[in-house]
Design a protein around this motif. Structure first.
Motif, short mmCIF file in Angstrom:
data_model
loop_
_atom_site.label_atom_id
_atom_site.label_comp_id
_atom_site.label_asym_id
_atom_site.label_seq_id
_atom_site.Cartn_x
_atom_site.Cartn_y
_atom_site.Cartn_z
N LEU A 49 0.80 -1.21 0.00
CA LEU A 49 0.00 0.00 0.00
C LEU A 49 0.83 1.27 0.00
CD1 LEU A 49 -2.71 -1.14 2.57
CD2 LEU A 49 -2.93 -1.05 0.09
N PHE A 50 2.13 1.09 0.13
CA PHE A 50 3.00 2.27 0.10
C PHE A 50 4.31 1.94 -0.59
CE2 PHE A 50 3.69 0.05 4.10
CZ PHE A 50 5.07 -0.04 4.16
N CYS A 51 4.98 2.97 -1.05
CA CYS A 51 6.25 2.80 -1.74
C CYS A 51 7.32 2.44 -0.73
CB CYS A 51 6.60 4.11 -2.44
SG CYS A 51 8.25 4.12 -3.15
N LYS A 52 8.08 1.37 -1.04
CA LYS A 52 9.07 0.95 -0.04
C LYS A 52 10.32 1.83 -0.07
CE LYS A 52 11.20 -2.81 -2.66
NZ LYS A 52 11.46 -4.25 -2.69
N LYS A 53 10.43 2.64 -1.10
CA LYS A 53 11.60 3.50 -1.17
C LYS A 53 11.37 4.84 -0.45
CE LYS A 53 15.35 4.71 -4.17
NZ LYS A 53 15.72 5.25 -5.46
N CYS A 54 10.31 5.54 -0.82
CA CYS A 54 10.10 6.85 -0.20
C CYS A 54 8.99 6.82 0.85
CB CYS A 54 9.81 7.91 -1.26
SG CYS A 54 8.22 7.70 -2.07
N TYR A 58 0.51 4.86 -1.82
CA TYR A 58 0.10 4.91 -3.22
C TYR A 58 -1.28 5.52 -3.30
CZ TYR A 58 3.92 1.69 -4.35
OH TYR A 58 5.14 1.11 -4.51
N LYS A 59 -1.41 6.55 -4.10
CA LYS A 59 -2.72 7.17 -4.24
C LYS A 59 -3.35 6.83 -5.57
CE LYS A 59 -2.24 10.63 -0.78
NZ LYS A 59 -1.64 11.89 -0.42
N ASN A 60 -2.58 7.02 -6.60
CA ASN A 60 -3.11 6.76 -7.92
C ASN A 60 -2.01 6.13 -8.76
OD1 ASN A 60 -5.00 6.75 -9.86
ND2 ASN A 60 -5.02 8.96 -10.21
N PRO A 61 -1.53 4.98 -8.31
CA PRO A 61 -0.32 4.45 -8.92
C PRO A 61 -0.58 3.84 -10.30
CG PRO A 61 -1.16 2.90 -7.32
CD PRO A 61 -2.09 4.08 -7.31
N LYS A 62 0.48 3.84 -11.09
CA LYS A 62 0.42 3.16 -12.37
C LYS A 62 0.65 1.68 -12.09
CE LYS A 62 2.92 6.61 -14.63
NZ LYS A 62 4.26 6.85 -15.15
N ILE A 72 4.16 -1.64 -9.75
CA ILE A 72 3.51 -0.40 -9.35
C ILE A 72 4.56 0.71 -9.36
CG2 ILE A 72 2.26 0.78 -7.52
CD1 ILE A 72 1.28 -1.90 -6.53
N THR A 73 4.26 1.77 -10.08
CA THR A 73 5.19 2.90 -10.12
C THR A 73 4.75 3.95 -9.12
OG1 THR A 73 5.45 2.45 -12.46
CG2 THR A 73 6.35 4.54 -11.66
N CYS A 74 5.64 4.33 -8.28
CA CYS A 74 5.35 5.36 -7.28
C CYS A 74 5.24 6.71 -7.98
CB CYS A 74 6.47 5.39 -6.25
SG CYS A 74 6.31 6.73 -5.08
N CYS A 77 8.34 9.14 -6.27
CA CYS A 77 9.77 9.01 -6.57
C CYS A 77 10.04 8.16 -7.82
CB CYS A 77 10.51 8.41 -5.38
SG CYS A 77 10.11 6.69 -5.08
N ASN A 78 8.95 7.65 -8.43
CA ASN A 78 9.07 6.83 -9.64
C ASN A 78 9.72 5.48 -9.43
OD1 ASN A 78 7.69 8.35 -11.53
ND2 ASN A 78 9.44 9.71 -11.80
N TYR A 79 9.87 5.09 -8.19
CA TYR A 79 10.42 3.77 -7.90
C TYR A 79 9.39 2.70 -8.29
CZ TYR A 79 12.36 -0.18 -5.36
OH TYR A 79 12.86 -1.41 -5.03
#
Ligand code: ZN
Length: 87
Positions: A49-54, A58-62, A72-74, A77-79
């Motif tokens: 449910l969240f980006c592990k890098k930043c 995730y709100k509206n992830p690709k 899933i693209t954050c 940070c685009n991770y």
């Protein structure tokens, strides 16, 4: 964060936290991750449910699915996180 809480209490806190994950900040997510780790609680599906890098929720992830891998693209940070899909 109070370290004297029981594992059950910690689980409750974590479950409540993730119900409202979209309104949380990376700082709060970091705290909850620490709490989970200190109590040996596995976040399992919640980690997706969240980006592990930043640590931004995730709100509206690709989301792309390819070869049974979900990526899933954050949008912060685009991770790109990749998850194996269950059959
Ligand atoms: Zn990110």
């Amino acid at each position: 964060m109070n370290k004297k809480i029981s594992k059950t209490d910690a689980e409750k806190i974590i479950n409540e936290f993730f119900k409202n994950i979209q309104n949380k900040t990376p700082k709060e997510i970091k705290k909850v991750k620490k709490l989970a780790m200190s109590k040996n609680i596995a976040l399992k599906e919640k980690r997706k449910l969240f980006c592990k890098k930043c640590l931004t929720p995730y709100k509206n992830p690709k989301i792309r699915i390819k070869n049974k891998l979900k990526s899933i693209t954050c949008n912060n940070c685009n991770y790109i996180s990749r998850w194996k899909m269950k059959n």
